[in-house]
Design a protein around this motif. Structure first.
Motif, PDB file in Angstrom:
ATOM      1  N   ALA A  69     -38.849  19.992  58.781  1.00  0.00           N
ATOM      2  CA  ALA A  69     -37.713  18.816  58.148  1.00  0.00           C
ATOM      3  C   ALA A  69     -38.663  17.771  58.210  1.00  0.00           C
ATOM      4  O   ALA A  69     -38.961  17.245  59.140  1.00  0.00           O
ATOM      5  CB  ALA A  69     -36.471  18.668  59.018  1.00  0.00           C
ATOM      6  N   PHE A  70     -39.166  17.547  56.831  1.00  0.00           N
ATOM      7  CA  PHE A  70     -39.879  16.237  56.634  1.00  0.00           C
ATOM      8  C   PHE A  70     -39.034  15.086  56.406  1.00  0.00           C
ATOM      9  O   PHE A  70     -38.422  15.043  55.480  1.00  0.00           O
ATOM     10  CB  PHE A  70     -40.616  16.473  55.449  1.00  0.00           C
ATOM     11  CG  PHE A  70     -41.782  17.554  55.851  1.00  0.00           C
ATOM     12  CD1 PHE A  70     -43.068  17.092  56.316  1.00  0.00           C
ATOM     13  CD2 PHE A  70     -41.714  18.743  55.242  1.00  0.00           C
ATOM     14  CE1 PHE A  70     -43.993  18.074  56.600  1.00  0.00           C
ATOM     15  CE2 PHE A  70     -42.880  19.809  55.425  1.00  0.00           C
ATOM     16  CZ  PHE A  70     -43.841  19.514  56.138  1.00  0.00           C
ATOM     17  N   VAL A  71     -38.991  14.247  57.334  1.00  0.00           N
ATOM     18  CA  VAL A  71     -38.035  13.259  57.092  1.00  0.00           C
ATOM     19  C   VAL A  71     -38.615  11.798  56.386  1.00  0.00           C
ATOM     20  O   VAL A  71     -39.695  11.379  56.943  1.00  0.00           O
ATOM     21  CB  VAL A  71     -37.523  12.591  58.709  1.00  0.00           C
ATOM     22  CG1 VAL A  71     -36.328  11.495  58.611  1.00  0.00           C
ATOM     23  CG2 VAL A  71     -37.058  13.894  59.511  1.00  0.00           C
ATOM     24  N   THR A 123     -26.672  25.177  53.806  1.00  0.00           N
ATOM     25  CA  THR A 123     -25.660  24.332  54.899  1.00  0.00           C
ATOM     26  C   THR A 123     -26.230  22.938  55.446  1.00  0.00           C
ATOM     27  O   THR A 123     -26.174  21.983  55.289  1.00  0.00           O
ATOM     28  CB  THR A 123     -24.617  24.877  55.660  1.00  0.00           C
ATOM     29  OG1 THR A 123     -23.820  25.884  54.723  1.00  0.00           O
ATOM     30  CG2 THR A 123     -23.677  23.762  56.348  1.00  0.00           C
ATOM     31  N   LEU A 124     -27.571  23.735  56.089  1.00  0.00           N
ATOM     32  CA  LEU A 124     -28.338  22.872  56.912  1.00  0.00           C
ATOM     33  C   LEU A 124     -29.183  21.635  55.887  1.00  0.00           C
ATOM     34  O   LEU A 124     -29.252  20.501  56.232  1.00  0.00           O
ATOM     35  CB  LEU A 124     -29.363  23.711  57.720  1.00  0.00           C
ATOM     36  CG  LEU A 124     -30.537  22.835  58.364  1.00  0.00           C
ATOM     37  CD1 LEU A 124     -29.735  21.912  59.398  1.00  0.00           C
ATOM     38  CD2 LEU A 124     -31.439  23.656  58.950  1.00  0.00           C
ATOM     39  N   ARG A 125     -29.660  22.191  54.936  1.00  0.00           N
ATOM     40  CA  ARG A 125     -30.201  21.488  53.840  1.00  0.00           C
ATOM     41  C   ARG A 125     -29.312  20.269  53.272  1.00  0.00           C
ATOM     42  O   ARG A 125     -29.601  19.054  53.274  1.00  0.00           O
ATOM     43  CB  ARG A 125     -31.024  22.061  52.720  1.00  0.00           C
ATOM     44  CG  ARG A 125     -32.087  23.110  53.246  1.00  0.00           C
ATOM     45  CD  ARG A 125     -32.961  23.512  51.952  1.00  0.00           C
ATOM     46  NE  ARG A 125     -34.053  24.361  52.190  1.00  0.00           N
ATOM     47  CZ  ARG A 125     -34.002  25.475  52.445  1.00  0.00           C
ATOM     48  NH1 ARG A 125     -32.939  26.346  52.371  1.00  0.00           N
ATOM     49  NH2 ARG A 125     -35.146  26.130  52.746  1.00  0.00           N
ATOM     50  N   SER A 144     -31.462  12.081  60.895  1.00  0.00           N
ATOM     51  CA  SER A 144     -31.837  13.676  60.800  1.00  0.00           C
ATOM     52  C   SER A 144     -32.022  14.471  62.088  1.00  0.00           C
ATOM     53  O   SER A 144     -31.430  15.643  62.083  1.00  0.00           O
ATOM     54  CB  SER A 144     -33.453  13.607  60.136  1.00  0.00           C
ATOM     55  OG  SER A 144     -33.323  13.186  58.751  1.00  0.00           O
ATOM     56  N   ALA A 145     -32.233  13.722  63.170  1.00  0.00           N
ATOM     57  CA  ALA A 145     -32.172  14.325  64.387  1.00  0.00           C
ATOM     58  C   ALA A 145     -30.916  14.831  64.716  1.00  0.00           C
ATOM     59  O   ALA A 145     -30.590  15.903  65.336  1.00  0.00           O
ATOM     60  CB  ALA A 145     -32.769  13.562  65.505  1.00  0.00           C
ATOM     61  N   GLY A 147     -29.202  15.778  53.908  1.00  0.00           N
ATOM     62  CA  GLY A 147     -29.074  15.131  52.723  1.00  0.00           C
ATOM     63  C   GLY A 147     -30.385  14.682  52.146  1.00  0.00           C
ATOM     64  O   GLY A 147     -31.294  15.491  52.080  1.00  0.00           O
ATOM     65  N   SER A 148     -30.219  13.472  51.589  1.00  0.00           N
ATOM     66  CA  SER A 148     -31.659  13.008  50.946  1.00  0.00           C
ATOM     67  C   SER A 148     -32.584  12.475  51.800  1.00  0.00           C
ATOM     68  O   SER A 148     -33.498  11.993  51.308  1.00  0.00           O
ATOM     69  CB  SER A 148     -31.226  12.004  49.782  1.00  0.00           C
ATOM     70  OG  SER A 148     -30.601  11.195  50.211  1.00  0.00           O
TER      71      SER A 148
END
Length: 189
Positions: A80-82, A38-40, A89-90, A44-45
């Motif tokens: 989490a690589f943004v 769910t977190l992933r 993302s934050a 999103g992309s």
């Protein structure tokens, strides 16, 4: 001698640190596989969320020139690589952590600068890039409209004054100069 699979993992993580605009380290202890999924999805992309090995990730971060995160590589760690907007993302991580207190944001890095967990929460409180750009554009448009009105005001005032004077002259009203009297007599002084 380093094993080839570990060397490849370090190289891949190093590339992710270099290619990402931001990276957020989290502790995921207590989360189920379904919650991580769910977190992933919520990220999103915009970001890639991966469970990592601390030792390999620490080496990769150091190779990417990020040594400020060394203290954060303890316990179960996921990163989490943004790739996109770090604010989005934050926000996604913050919102997920509110609903799932087992997710703990440890810290991260944004454009090579280390961020604490509080810094990431402040980043999440910012408006998105699009909203900030829209506000900036609106402010610039308002400033230009105000400047145009300011430059146009003297001309408008002149035209109004000239029109009022013309209307007064057409009515033969006061304020028009009287024709000069043609007396040959000297004026009494």
């Amino acid at each position: 001698m380093a094993r080839p699979d570990k060397a490849a993992a370090v190289a891949e993580l190093t590339d992710k640190f270099r290619d990402s605009s931001a990276a957020v380290l989290t502790e995921y202890r207590g989360l189920t596989v379904a919650q991580l999924k769910t977190l992933r999805r919520s990220l999103g992309s915009n970001a890639n969320y991966a469970v990592v090995k601390n030792t390999l990730t620490k080496i990769a971060a150091n190779q990417a020139g990020i040594s400020e995160l060394d203290d954060l590589f303890a316990g179960p760690t996921a990163v989490a690589f943004v790739a996109g907007d770090p604010v989005e993302s934050a926000k996604a991580l913050r919102d997920f952590a509110k609903d799932n207190p087992a997710l703990i944001i440890k810290g991260g890095v944004l454009d090579g600068k280390a961020l604490s967990a509080d810094d990431i929460k402040k980043l999440a409180d910012l408006e998105s890039r699009e909203v900030l750009l829209a506000k900036l554009a609106g402010g610039l448009k308002a400033s230009m409209a105000k400047a145009a009105a300011t430059f146009q005001a003297p001309l408008t005032e002149f035209v109004r004054t000239a029109e009022a004077l013309r209307a007064k002259v057409e009515q033969g009203g006061a304020g028009t100069p009287a024709p000069a009297a043609e007396d040959d007599a000297p004026a009494a002084e």
